[in-house]
Design a protein around this motif. Structure first.
Motif, PDB file in Angstrom:
ATOM      1  N   ASN A 264       7.669 -27.545   4.997  1.00 55.22           N
ATOM      2  CA  ASN A 264       7.867 -26.600   6.101  1.00 55.22           C
ATOM      3  C   ASN A 264       6.554 -25.960   6.551  1.00 55.22           C
ATOM      4  N   LEU A 265       5.572 -25.910   5.655  1.00 55.24           N
ATOM      5  CA  LEU A 265       4.244 -25.399   6.010  1.00 55.24           C
ATOM      6  C   LEU A 265       3.385 -26.480   6.677  1.00 55.24           C
ATOM      7  N   GLY A 266       3.900 -27.706   6.749  1.00 54.65           N
ATOM      8  CA  GLY A 266       3.203 -28.770   7.465  1.00 54.65           C
ATOM      9  C   GLY A 266       2.451 -29.770   6.606  1.00 54.65           C
TER      10      GLY A 266
ATOM     11  N   CYS B   7       5.265 -16.419   3.500  1.00 54.59           N
ATOM     12  CA  CYS B   7       5.968 -15.146   3.688  1.00 54.59           C
ATOM     13  C   CYS B   7       6.386 -14.979   5.151  1.00 54.59           C
ATOM     14  N   VAL B   8       5.496 -15.304   6.078  1.00 54.51           N
ATOM     15  CA  VAL B   8       5.817 -15.222   7.504  1.00 54.51           C
ATOM     16  C   VAL B   8       6.926 -16.208   7.845  1.00 54.51           C
TER      17      VAL B   8
ATOM     18  N   VAL C 116       7.712 -13.141  -0.266  1.00 54.63           N
ATOM     19  CA  VAL C 116       8.096 -14.135  -1.262  1.00 54.63           C
ATOM     20  C   VAL C 116       7.588 -13.687  -2.626  1.00 54.63           C
ATOM     21  N   ASP C 117       8.317 -14.031  -3.676  1.00 54.64           N
ATOM     22  CA  ASP C 117       7.901 -13.705  -5.043  1.00 54.64           C
ATOM     23  C   ASP C 117       6.443 -14.120  -5.244  1.00 54.64           C
TER      24      ASP C 117
ATOM     25  N   GLU D  70      -3.915 -17.696   1.827  1.00 52.91           N
ATOM     26  CA  GLU D  70      -3.479 -17.975   3.198  1.00 52.91           C
ATOM     27  C   GLU D  70      -2.159 -18.748   3.190  1.00 52.91           C
ATOM     28  N   LEU D  71      -2.012 -19.694   2.268  1.00 44.54           N
ATOM     29  CA  LEU D  71      -0.757 -20.449   2.161  1.00 44.54           C
ATOM     30  C   LEU D  71       0.394 -19.511   1.816  1.00 44.54           C
TER      31      LEU D  71
END
Length: 92
Positions: free
Chosen positions: A29-31, A51-52, A58-59, A45-46
């Motif tokens: 999902n992050l690409g 989180c966004v 996120v934990d 950054e990841l």
């Protein structure tokens, strides 16, 4: 990309330490489509992007997993202790 190709990518991502089905989906999902794409990335950054993407904090353990997998993707040789995500926790 076909579903079969996606499943192959997810399987490849699960080769990394600490990455199971859910985290492989998060990376998708992050690409990310390969382990090599994580080489040299910024784990902070990841984590912020995840989180966004999820619309929530996120934990923090996910940050530790990101640190671990970026190390895995970036290092030529691996220290076995650094392939355990919990060894990437914040230092106090």
């Amino acid at each position: 990309m076909t579903e079969l190709e996606k499943q192959a990518v997810l399987k490849e991502l699960r080769r990394m330490p600490g990455v199971g089905k859910r985290i492989a989906e998060d990376l998708w999902n992050l690409g990310f489509r390969s382990i090599e794409e994580l080489r040299g990335r910024d784990p902070e950054e990841l984590y912020a992007r995840l989180c966004v993407l999820q619309g929530m904090q996120v934990d923090r353990c996910m940050l530790y997993v990101f640190r671990c997998i970026v190390y895995f993707a970036s290092a030529e040789q691996h220290d076995p202790e650094l392939l355990k995500w919990w060894n990437w926790k914040d230092r106090k």
